[in-house]
Design an enzyme around this catalytic site. Sequence first.
Site, PDB file in Angstrom:
ATOM      1  N   ARG A 164       3.453   7.031   1.537  1.00 31.07           N
ATOM      2  CA  ARG A 164       4.887   6.791   1.507  1.00 31.07           C
ATOM      3  C   ARG A 164       5.476   7.014  -0.078  1.00 31.07           C
ATOM      4  O   ARG A 164       6.636   7.454  -0.075  1.00 31.07           O
ATOM      5  CB  ARG A 164       4.979   5.231   1.737  1.00 31.07           C
ATOM      6  N   PRO A 181       0.800  -1.437  -0.065  1.00 29.19           N
ATOM      7  CA  PRO A 181      -0.080   0.084  -0.156  1.00 29.19           C
ATOM      8  C   PRO A 181       0.823   1.212   0.028  1.00 29.19           C
ATOM      9  O   PRO A 181       1.744   1.310   0.811  1.00 29.19           O
ATOM     10  CB  PRO A 181      -0.830  -0.268   1.298  1.00 29.19           C
ATOM     11  N   CYS A 182       0.289   2.287  -0.899  1.00 20.79           N
ATOM     12  CA  CYS A 182       1.047   3.516  -0.951  1.00 20.79           C
ATOM     13  C   CYS A 182       0.576   4.484   0.105  1.00 20.79           C
ATOM     14  O   CYS A 182       1.384   5.187   0.941  1.00 20.79           O
ATOM     15  CB  CYS A 182       1.012   4.061  -2.285  1.00 20.79           C
ATOM     16  N   THR A 183      -0.767   4.494   0.231  1.00 23.07           N
ATOM     17  CA  THR A 183      -1.317   5.211   1.230  1.00 23.07           C
ATOM     18  C   THR A 183      -1.045   4.622   2.826  1.00 23.07           C
ATOM     19  O   THR A 183      -1.131   3.384   2.875  1.00 23.07           O
ATOM     20  CB  THR A 183      -3.150   5.247   1.007  1.00 23.07           C
TER      21      THR A 183
END
Length: 339
Positions: free
Chosen positions: A200, A177-179
């Site tokens: 991130r 996950p980026c969020t």
Amino acid sequence: MYTAEFNGVNSFLVGMSKTLLKDGIERHTRGYKCWELPEPVMIKIKNPLSRWVTIPDRKWNVFLPYAESLWLATGRNDLNFIKYYLSKMENFSDDGEFLRGGYGPRLRFYNGNTVDYKKPSIKVDNGIEHQELDQFRYIIKSFEKDLYTRKAIITIGDPPKDCFDLNNEIKQTKDLPCTRTLQFMKSSQGNKLNLTVYMRSNDFIWGASAVNMFNYMFMQEYFAQILRLEVGEYFHIANNLHYYDEHKHLVEKLSQVEMFEDEYFCYKKNFSSLNEFDDNVDKMLKWESDLRSGKINKIIEFNDDFFNDWAKVLFVKTNRSKVYFVNPILSKLTENYLK
């Protein structure tokens, strides 16, 4: 650190394109060339109701963020649903059936154990207790307890799933996950709900401008309605904002756009609680499935402009039929698809 204020998503696209071209540093990562800002960036969107990308050069896929918003709100991460709206999603799946890092289950069914989420549920009998937490409900309850709470935070990262595999080795996955977090707060100036999102890493084209900002500002709007607040301001923090080589020409074109408008629209809404909201999204999910499979061929009615337009976007994608939108921006965005 980079900081910038924009009225809406169109000015964000143009302004940050200029910044990325000016200050972006070339880097090679995972076999791809990209350009990234050397320091974190914090973006302020002053009007989150201006979230529709209407700059023609961007060629924005209006259907994907609406489909993904439904996917997230109902807590799903299955490809069966979302790949209809973007087939490339399969490229980020470890097993070809689910997006391991998909946000839906983390929002609505967070459990914090080592078993990867698979929603709709697939029974996994390995002796691990599945105690699930609805983080949407936590946000609502936090505000009910204290209107000025600083604790209304949704966590997307899930260390037991994301950090190590069952052999205690670094997790090897296509989808981390980026969020990482979303924090909702009542503004100290007026009866408004602000939202701060921390990421991130954030791809400027595939992520931020395609779905991320829309999804979260959309979420901000329906949380504001449930909490009986107005929509405030949106803050987007990306520790690494970047674009890939294949999008360099597009970023250059966006940086040169001179004529654009941050169009916005404010819906009249009839739902007033999380239960009412959930009833509507569950109803839409069932309708969308029947629509996509050809079982039905008509628009669903919610007696609510916000939900009616949401469903109509999905209907246009499936049926390629012109419909009446309360929001005129959607009429313009779907027009090109129907040509």
